[in-house]
Every structure is written in structure tokens, then in C-alpha cells.
Enzyme design. Structure first.
Site, PDB file in Angstrom:
ATOM      1  N   ASP A   1       0.843  -1.175   0.154  1.00 20.20           N
ATOM      2  CA  ASP A   1      -0.139  -0.200   0.118  1.00 20.20           C
ATOM      3  C   ASP A   1       0.842   1.095   0.070  1.00 20.20           C
ATOM      4  O   ASP A   1       0.622   2.345  -0.777  1.00 20.20           O
ATOM      5  CB  ASP A   1      -0.868  -0.169   1.121  1.00 20.20           C
ATOM      6  CG  ASP A   1      -0.273  -0.095   2.559  1.00 20.20           C
ATOM      7  OD1 ASP A   1       0.954  -0.656   2.629  1.00 20.20           O
ATOM      8  OD2 ASP A   1      -0.553   0.536   3.556  1.00 20.20           O
TER       9      ASP A   1
ATOM     10  N   ARG B   1       5.751   4.217   6.198  1.00 20.98           N
ATOM     11  CA  ARG B   1       5.264   4.248   7.507  1.00 20.98           C
ATOM     12  C   ARG B   1       5.139   2.553   7.970  1.00 20.98           C
ATOM     13  O   ARG B   1       5.841   1.878   7.591  1.00 20.98           O
ATOM     14  CB  ARG B   1       3.880   5.003   7.548  1.00 20.98           C
ATOM     15  CG  ARG B   1       2.622   4.117   6.930  1.00 20.98           C
ATOM     16  CD  ARG B   1       1.740   4.793   7.106  1.00 20.98           C
ATOM     17  NE  ARG B   1       0.401   4.012   6.327  1.00 20.98           N
ATOM     18  CZ  ARG B   1      -0.468   4.632   5.785  1.00 20.98           C
ATOM     19  NH1 ARG B   1      -0.604   5.820   5.366  1.00 20.98           N
ATOM     20  NH2 ARG B   1      -1.673   3.894   5.331  1.00 20.98           N
ATOM     21  N   ASP B   2       4.663   2.768   9.432  1.00 21.58           N
ATOM     22  CA  ASP B   2       4.660   1.691   9.828  1.00 21.58           C
ATOM     23  C   ASP B   2       3.593   0.721   9.514  1.00 21.58           C
ATOM     24  O   ASP B   2       2.672   0.395  10.139  1.00 21.58           O
ATOM     25  CB  ASP B   2       4.417   1.508  11.448  1.00 21.58           C
ATOM     26  CG  ASP B   2       3.272   2.362  11.969  1.00 21.58           C
ATOM     27  OD1 ASP B   2       2.648   2.897  11.075  1.00 21.58           O
ATOM     28  OD2 ASP B   2       2.908   2.461  13.030  1.00 21.58           O
ATOM     29  N   GLU B   3       3.715   0.174   8.006  1.00 20.49           N
ATOM     30  CA  GLU B   3       2.603  -0.518   7.296  1.00 20.49           C
ATOM     31  C   GLU B   3       3.321  -1.481   6.479  1.00 20.49           C
ATOM     32  O   GLU B   3       3.670  -2.445   6.525  1.00 20.49           O
ATOM     33  CB  GLU B   3       1.488   0.157   6.921  1.00 20.49           C
ATOM     34  CG  GLU B   3       0.425  -0.443   6.643  1.00 20.49           C
ATOM     35  CD  GLU B   3      -0.858   0.327   6.620  1.00 20.49           C
ATOM     36  OE1 GLU B   3      -1.955  -0.020   6.224  1.00 20.49           O
ATOM     37  OE2 GLU B   3      -0.894   1.392   7.027  1.00 20.49           O
TER      38      GLU B   3
ATOM     39  N   ASP C   1      -5.631  -2.337  -2.785  1.00 20.99           N
ATOM     40  CA  ASP C   1      -4.741  -1.434  -3.565  1.00 20.99           C
ATOM     41  C   ASP C   1      -4.377  -1.970  -4.819  1.00 20.99           C
ATOM     42  O   ASP C   1      -4.600  -1.382  -5.782  1.00 20.99           O
ATOM     43  CB  ASP C   1      -3.641  -1.096  -2.889  1.00 20.99           C
ATOM     44  CG  ASP C   1      -3.834  -0.443  -1.562  1.00 20.99           C
ATOM     45  OD1 ASP C   1      -3.518   0.699  -1.286  1.00 20.99           O
ATOM     46  OD2 ASP C   1      -4.463  -0.860  -0.345  1.00 20.99           O
TER      47      ASP C   1
ATOM     48  N   TRP D   1     -11.085  -5.979  -1.751  1.00 26.11           N
ATOM     49  CA  TRP D   1      -9.908  -6.405  -1.174  1.00 26.11           C
ATOM     50  C   TRP D   1     -10.016  -8.071  -1.512  1.00 26.11           C
ATOM     51  O   TRP D   1      -8.870  -8.514  -2.098  1.00 26.11           O
ATOM     52  CB  TRP D   1      -9.881  -6.380   0.242  1.00 26.11           C
ATOM     53  CG  TRP D   1      -9.475  -4.733   0.561  1.00 26.11           C
ATOM     54  CD1 TRP D   1      -8.182  -4.610   1.416  1.00 26.11           C
ATOM     55  CD2 TRP D   1     -10.102  -3.655   0.431  1.00 26.11           C
ATOM     56  NE1 TRP D   1      -8.058  -3.301   1.408  1.00 26.11           N
ATOM     57  CE2 TRP D   1      -9.160  -2.470   0.810  1.00 26.11           C
ATOM     58  CE3 TRP D   1     -11.443  -3.418  -0.284  1.00 26.11           C
ATOM     59  CZ2 TRP D   1      -9.310  -1.279   0.769  1.00 26.11           C
ATOM     60  CZ3 TRP D   1     -11.734  -1.924  -0.361  1.00 26.11           C
ATOM     61  CH2 TRP D   1     -10.572  -0.911   0.167  1.00 26.11           C
TER      62      TRP D   1
ATOM     63  N   GLU E   1      -1.927   8.968  -0.899  1.00 27.71           N
ATOM     64  CA  GLU E   1      -3.189   7.870  -0.520  1.00 27.71           C
ATOM     65  C   GLU E   1      -4.233   8.671  -0.490  1.00 27.71           C
ATOM     66  O   GLU E   1      -5.475   8.214  -0.852  1.00 27.71           O
ATOM     67  CB  GLU E   1      -2.672   7.383   1.027  1.00 27.71           C
ATOM     68  CG  GLU E   1      -3.769   6.631   1.613  1.00 27.71           C
ATOM     69  CD  GLU E   1      -3.220   6.087   3.000  1.00 27.71           C
ATOM     70  OE1 GLU E   1      -3.832   5.096   3.528  1.00 27.71           O
ATOM     71  OE2 GLU E   1      -2.212   6.656   3.553  1.00 27.71           O
TER      72      GLU E   1
ATOM     73  N   HIS F   1       1.282   6.186  -2.686  1.00 26.99           N
ATOM     74  CA  HIS F   1       0.067   5.137  -2.584  1.00 26.99           C
ATOM     75  C   HIS F   1      -0.572   4.946  -3.793  1.00 26.99           C
ATOM     76  O   HIS F   1      -1.474   5.923  -4.087  1.00 26.99           O
ATOM     77  CB  HIS F   1      -0.871   5.966  -1.577  1.00 26.99           C
ATOM     78  CG  HIS F   1      -1.596   4.777  -0.540  1.00 26.99           C
ATOM     79  ND1 HIS F   1      -0.877   4.464   0.825  1.00 26.99           N
ATOM     80  CD2 HIS F   1      -2.442   3.739  -0.738  1.00 26.99           C
ATOM     81  CE1 HIS F   1      -1.411   3.740   1.482  1.00 26.99           C
ATOM     82  NE2 HIS F   1      -2.546   3.140   0.580  1.00 26.99           N
TER      83      HIS F   1
END
Length: 747
Positions: free
Chosen positions: A342, A346-348, A355, A420, A631, A652
């Protein structure tokens, strides 16, 4: 399948959790090295590794073995090292540098700290085949030694610490252990490796209002910074990374808990640092501790992503649209790093299925994604097949099943999800249209079945998919920053529409594969879903929740009869015009709204929507200096402050899915048959763009189109691969059938 790692053991060692480990072995060849006819080195890891032979890297790839669904598919890499072995003499020196990578990466968000295991490990085997036919295998076993290294800290999210004083000297000896790994999960690497792709020098170095040294590389990218420096021994240089600036300082809030910080400890001599056990998403770097004046030649950004061939290009008379396509391409580069993520900063950084479901068609024009997305779909199938529910996970690989969310974080109870979960169908569909690979379609079909069966279990007696949580039109620009699911579109209208599309393609796929009974099953599901949609969600051509997204989906997916389709198209245009041609769609509607307009004869409205620059729009971020897709439509607000939402990435790709429409409708290159075995050249000019040039290196060969519309009328030039039939459709409706070659038409 031959497993070259069969004799090897997975080695681990007791070391500080953040530190990298080095395993070593010196081995004597059974015969002189010049007597080696072939030599092949294979390796893999629970973690990430770098293998060396006689001190030199065996490959130019990085972050091996990448990220897969490790429980079911652990890929190994193999390299021909014959020349390197034959070039030396005497003993062979083997090394493995092992880091945490994704396996022990504390992955996720909201403190999930998800890991696959608490011990990282690596396995290696070097097979030497001598000229007399004899074979010697040198493999990892407990006789190898282990030691600490100059890498004191390595984390994908937080960065890396490298102490140059520890280079070239033995590290602290570590006790070597082994980890038991089920060898049946070892598979040869199917996806492309991650590699360094290019480098960029700083475009500007200056002092921020607070006096901090900032560096701008001019492009939001993914990778790391390579540093060349000389300074006092033991002094530290700290690099903090971020995508944007806010109030003249580094904008780190969107990183959330990710520190994205590299620390380099100097040796006192000339040092070169390159933190290859991490990666960052950044355009800007804050540098502290630099000895003396920082010069542009001291730093370079190293761009890293999976090694995909660029296949498509587009340019036109409108520079803002060219930048939008550029942003889509760079968003794909940054997020196609081992898995389609995605976001990369960051923390992901997770393989969110929604996506790529939205973006797969655009991605497969810009780059050759055939192996990359096939490998990811193999993971999707493995994760779904092995889950207790048979439901496609929202992220693949599904590391969130190991999440440790805090008690006060309410993660929704998830069943089958539209878009998804539909990635199990829509991504294979995009690959089928782009590459026409029947064998790959057959490999992907079982996951389609699992997804559709999970949705069938969730349907209400009405035949609607109207129960349970749905992400819906995620990140609708009218939703509040703190609630991105609060879209105008009814999430169950969206879900039911998506089910129809997925069932219809599953029926097509089953037919292609010769599965007549299965094709009938999915065609019947599609027909029932379409009938239920029309009965419960459509009245007089109006679709429930009456917003742009539901009309775009209903039109593009073919859910409406002719009369209702005409009314829905009229209502769609009304809404687009009433909104001042600003975008009002999120993840669900954005890939389809321009298609719905142009396919129903509202080409001028589609172009006006594309070319709008006021927020929210595709071009608003471009006017704000974006170099990747954001994003949120307004990840940065017009006043230059960062959107207050917790999810505010500046790289994103999902909302860049309009690129598919740009390539096919503005550019005019469309597949008439899967894999471009036949081509349709049909550019549709509109106001605001006077010419466009598009190229696509298809599975059938290179296709190129250039058109212009001016005082002398419309001119189209097309180049078709030899032997490929093409239908040329001019704006006035004239049609021409050609086969291969270069052609010019006036219209």
C-alpha cells in the site's frame, strides 16, 4: 523439483535482536578450482541475507529472499558462480550476512508488532561439479562460525546503524545453532529479485528554519542513501527520512511509529555507508552530525524495487497529465518491492489486496508485472487455502494473523470483502488481458473459486452481498479523515456490484480453461447477482445511494439494462457536473469513473474530470508538487500542512488507477484479444489535450500510437507488431482493418 538446499541446515545464532549476524566458512575444494566445470550457489533465509564468495557478493540483488507467505512458500535463490570459483585458487571463503527483514520485522500498525518467528536463520549450499563429473557440495552446518558485525541495528521500519570501526576486524564470536525448517515449503524464486535500479544526487541542500540540514533528492522514492564521508573516529552521522516538508521542517508525522533513521559511526578514514538491510520511502533527508560542509557529491539516493521491465510510456500536450502518469510510474516503483504494498514509508508497508485490485491493469501497462504478480497470487492462494475460513486475507502475505494489537484498538471483524477479496479475481483478469497466459490463468483459477465460495456463504436470501463489514468506497474524499470507510456509496451496493464482476470473469476463465460445468456455475451466480442488484438497488435508472461511485460501477460492470444504463449515465454526468468536476470517489469508484463517462458518450466530461486541478482531483497533488500518487486526494492541504488523518501516505498508487483509462482512451492502445494477440487502436480525443504519444511493449511486440488534433484535423499514426491484426477506430467512427506495419490515417 530438485532442491539444491537439501543438504544444508538453517543456521541461527544468539545475538542482540537488532544486530545483523555473519556466518563464515572456509572450505577446501576436492580438486583444484580450475578443474571446476560448473559451480552454483543457492541460498535462502528466514530474514534477509547477502551471500559472498571470496569476499565478493554473489548477486546484485538485495533484500533476498524477499517477502513471501513463509509458512507455505519459502523461496530460494540460485546463481551461477562458475567464473568466480575458477578465477581463484586455494580455499573457498563463504559468508552470509543475515538481517531481520520481514520475517522478524515487527510489522504492522497500531503496535501490531507482527513477526513470523523469534529466530532468524539462513541456509546455503555451493555445488561444485568438476570436469571428471564428480560433485562436491559445501553447505551450511553447525561447523560454520558466527559473529557480530558492523551492523548494530537493522529494521525495515526504523532503519540501520552501521559502525565502520568494526569493519575488517573479527566480530564477537557467537554460538551457532540450527532451526528446523520444513523443506517442502522451499520453492525456486518465481518473482523478480529486488535490485538497485538507479541513483539520484541531491537537487538542493539547505538549512531549515530551526537550523537543521535538509537534503532534497527531487523525487519521492524508495531505497536508501549511500554516503561517502571522512570524519573523526567514533563520530556519528544521523539521517532521518521523510516524504514531505511541513513548515519548512521534515514532515515525519505520517511515518507514525516508523523511525526511518539511519546512523553511521565513522572510522576516521574514508568511509562509504550503504544500509542495505532496510529501506525508506522519502524525498527529503535531514542530516545531522556531518563533519564540515555537506556537498551534493557526498550523498546519493539509491532507488530500489523489484526488477521489472518498463513496458509502457505516455506523454501528451498537457504537462500536468504527464506528471500524473510519472507519479503513477514512481508509485509503482516504490510499492512493487517484493510484494505490491500500500505504501513504502510508514509502519505498515503491507500487501493490501484492495490497492492492487484497483491498480493491476495500470501496473501491467507501465511495467511487465507477469512474474511479479503471479508470484504474489501464489501467496494469495496459499494464504487463502490454508486459512480456517477460506477467505482471502486483506493483506498478502498475511502477517496480520500474528498481530498483537492493543486492547483499545478495535480492528473490525472481517469476513469476505469486496475489492480486497476480489483481488483473487481482478488481478488474474488484468494479467490475462495483458499477457494471455493460459497456464498462469489456470494456476490462478483455484483462488477465484475460494473467494467466490466465501462470498456465496455471505449472501443474504435476496442474493445481495449485504451482510458484514465492507471497506466500500474507501477514502471517499467526503469521508472524515478519522473514518475513511464513511463513504457516500452504500458499501453493500459496492459489494454486490463487485461480486457480479468477479463471477462474470470466473465464468469466462472457466470457459477458457475448458471447465464447462464450472463456467455454468459462475455464470448462474453472475446472473442471479445482476438480477438481485437490479431488483433491490435500481429504480428508474437511479442506483441506491445515488453517487458517482455506484453509477460508475453499475455502468462499467454491465449491471444495467439499456434503458436503465442510459438514465444512470445521465445521472452520473449530472453528479460530476454538480461537483464542479472534482473527484468524489474513493478506492472503488476511482478506477472506473472516467471509463463510465467516456463509454456512455460523455467524453468531454471525462476529460474535464481528468484535467481539474482544484482539490480533490487527480491534478491537485501535481499542482502541489507531488512526484508520486498520494493516499488521500488531499494528503497535503492547500495551505501546505499535512492532512490530519492517521493514514496520510504520499506514495500510494491506488488512486492512480486512472492511468489505465489514460493509456487506453487518451492514448488509444487497447487489447482486442488477451496478450494483445489482436489490437484495437482507438484514441478518443477530448478538450484540453491536443496530442498524445503512447507506446506499449506487449507480449506480441511493440505497439506505438501518436495522434494530434488541430486546425488541419485529426492525424493518427500507428505502429503494429508484424503479423498482429489491428482494428483502427477513428474519432468520426471510421474503421480500418490492418495487419502489422506502420499506418497513417486522417480523420
Amino acid at each position: 523439483m530438485h532442491n539444491p538446499l537439501h543438504p544444508s541446515e538453517f543456521l541461527t545464532a544468539d545475538a542482540p535482536r537488532e544486530a545483523a549476524i555473519r556466518f563464515r566458512r572456509t572450505a577446501t575444494p576436492a580438486q583444484p578450482r580450475r578443474a571446476v566445470s560448473t559451480a552454483r550457489l543457492s541460498a535462502t533465509a528466514l530474514g534477509v541475507y547477502e551471500a559472498r564468495l571470496d569476499g565478493a557478493p554473489v548477486s546484485d540483488s538485495v533484500l533476498d529472499p524477499g517477502w513471501n507467505a513463509y509458512e507455505w512458500r519459502l523461496p530460494f535463490q540460485s546463481w551461477d558462480v562458475t567464473e568466480a570459483v575458477r578465477a581463484g585458487s586455494g580455499d573457498l571463503s563463504l559468508e552470509i550476512l543475515l538481517g531481520n527483514g520481514w520475517y522478524r520485522g515487527d510489522l504492522g500498525f497500531e503496535g501490531a508488532n507482527a513477526n513470523y518467528g523469534d529466530r532468524i536463520a539462513a541456509a546455503l549450499a555451493l555445488e561444485l561439479v568438476f570436469e571428471d563429473g564428480s560433485v562436491q557440495v559445501i553447505a551450511t552446518d553447525p561447523e560454520w562460525t558466527a559473529e557480530t558485525t558492523e551492523v548494530l541495528r537493522n529494521s525495515l521500519y526504523d532503519g540501520e546503524t552501521i559502525d565502520a570501526r568494526r569493519r575488517g576486524v573479527p566480530g564477537e564470536a557467537l554460538a551457532v545453532g540450527t532451526v528446523d525448517v520444513d523443506r517442502s515449503r522451499l520453492v525456486a524464486q518465481a518473482g523478480p529479485p529486488v535490485k538497485r535500479q538507479e541513483t539520484r544526487r541531491p537537487e538542493r541542500i539547505w538549512a531549515s528554519p530551526s537550523g537543521r540540514t535538509l537534503v532534497d533528492f527531487g523525487q519521492n522514492l524508495v531505497g536508501w542513501v549511500r554516503v561517502a564521508v571522512r570524519g573523526p573516529r567514533g563520530s556519528e552521522i544521523v539521517l532521518r527520512h521523510a516524504e514531505v516538508l511541513e513548515d519548512g521542517e521534515l514532515g515525519t508525522r505520517p511515518l507514525r511509529a516508523a523511525r526511518a533513521t539511519d546512523v553511521f559511526v565513522l572510522s576516521g578514514d574514508e568511509d562509504v555507508f550503504e544500509p542495505t538491510l532496510t529501506f525508506h520511502g522519502f524525498r527529503y533527508v535531514e542530516v545531522s552530525g556531518w563533519p564540515g560542509d555537506l556537498r551534493a557529491e557526498d550523498l546519493e539516493a539509491v532507488v530500489v524495487h523489484s526488477d521489472m521491465r518498463r513496458t509502457g510510456s505516455f506523454e501528451c500536450s498537457e504537462p500536468l497529465v504527464n506528471q500524473l502518469v510519472h507519479n503513477s510510474v514512481w508509485g509503482q516503483k516504490g510499492n512493487f518491492l517484493s510484494v505490491p504494498t500500500d505504501c513504502p514509508q510508514r509502519d505498515e508497508r503491507l500487501g493490501w489486496t484492495g490497492d492492487i485490485a484497483a491498480y493491476a491493469a495500470s501496473a501491467s501497462f507501465q511495467f511487465d508485472t507477469s512474474d511479479f504478480l503471479h508470484d504474489w497470487l501464489e501467496d494469495l492462494h496459499a494464504e487463502t487455502r490454508h486459512s480456517a475460513t477460506g477467505i482471502v486475507p486483506i493483506v498478502v502475505p498475511d502477517v496480520l494473523k500474528y498481530a498483537h494489537f492493543p486492547e483499545d484498538f478495535a480492528f473490525p471483524e472481517l469476513g469476505a470483502t469486496a475489492i480486497w477479496g476480489d483481488a483473487a479475481v481482478w488481478v488474474p483478469e488484468a494479467l490475462w488481458r495483458a499477457y494471455g497466459d493460459r497456464e498462469r490463468l489456470a494456476a490462478h483459477y483455484p483462488a477465484m473459486v475460494l473467494h467466490l465460495e466465501s462470498v456465496e456463504r455471505a449472501l443474504s436470501p435476496t442474493g445481495l452481498w449485504d451482510q458484514g463489514f465492507q471497506f466500500g468506497d474507501w477514502l471517499d474524499p467526503d469521508a472524515p479523515p478519522e473514518n475513511p470507510a464513511a463513504a457516500k456509496a452504500d458499501p453493500h451496493v459496492v459489494a454486490t456490484a463487485c461480486l457480479y464482476r468477479s463471477a462474470a470473469f470466473a465464468a469466462e476463465a472457466a470457459g477458457i480453461l475448458g471447465l464447462a460445468e464450472e463456467a455454468g456455475r459462475w455464470r448462474a451466480l453472475a446472473d442471479r447477482t445482476r438480477a438481485a442488484f437490479q431488483e433491490h438497488y435500481v429504480e428508474g435508472g437511479l442506483v441506491r445511494s445515488d453517487c458517482v461511485t455506484v453509477y460508475a460501477l453499475a455502468i462499467c460492470f454491465g449491471l444495467l439494462g439499456d434503458e436503465d444504463r442510459g438514465r444512470a449515465a445521465d445521472r452520473l454526468v449530472e453528479l460530476v457536473r454538480a461537483g464542479g468536476y472534482r473527484v468524489t470517489t474513493g478506492f472503488a469508484g476511482t478506477p472506473f469513473v472516467t471509463w463510465a463517462l467516456s463509454e456512455t458518450g460523455h467524453v468531454e466530461d471525462a476529460y474535464r474530470l481528468l484535467l481539474e486541478t482544484e482539490n480533490p482531483s487527480w491534478l491537485y497533488p501535481v499542482t502541489m508538487g507531488a512526484t508520486t500518487v498520494w493516499e488521500r486526494w488531499d494528503s497535503m492541504l492547500p495551505d501546505g500542512t499535512i492532512n490530519p488523518g492517521e493514514m496520510t501516505s504520499f506514495n500510494h498508487y491506488a488512486l492512480g488507477a486512472v492511468a489505465d483509462w489514460i493509456h487506453q482512451v487518451v492514448g488509444g492502445i487497447r487489447p482486442a484479444e488477451p496478450g494483445y494477440a489482436a489490437v484495437r487502436i482507438e484514441p478518443v480525443p477530448g478538450p484540453g489535450i491536443s496530442w498524445a504519444r503512447t507506446r506499449y511493449d506487449s507480449a506480441a511486440g511493440e505497439i506505438a500510437v501518436h495522434w494530434s488534433a488541430g486546425e488541419d484535423g485529426f492525424v493518427l499514426e500507428a505502429r503494429i507488431p508484424e503479423g498482429v491484426p489491428a482494428e483502427i477506430v477513428l474519432p468520426g467512427g471510421a474503421r480500418h482493418e490492418v495487419v502489422g506495419g506502420e499506418h497513417r490515417f486522417l480523420g
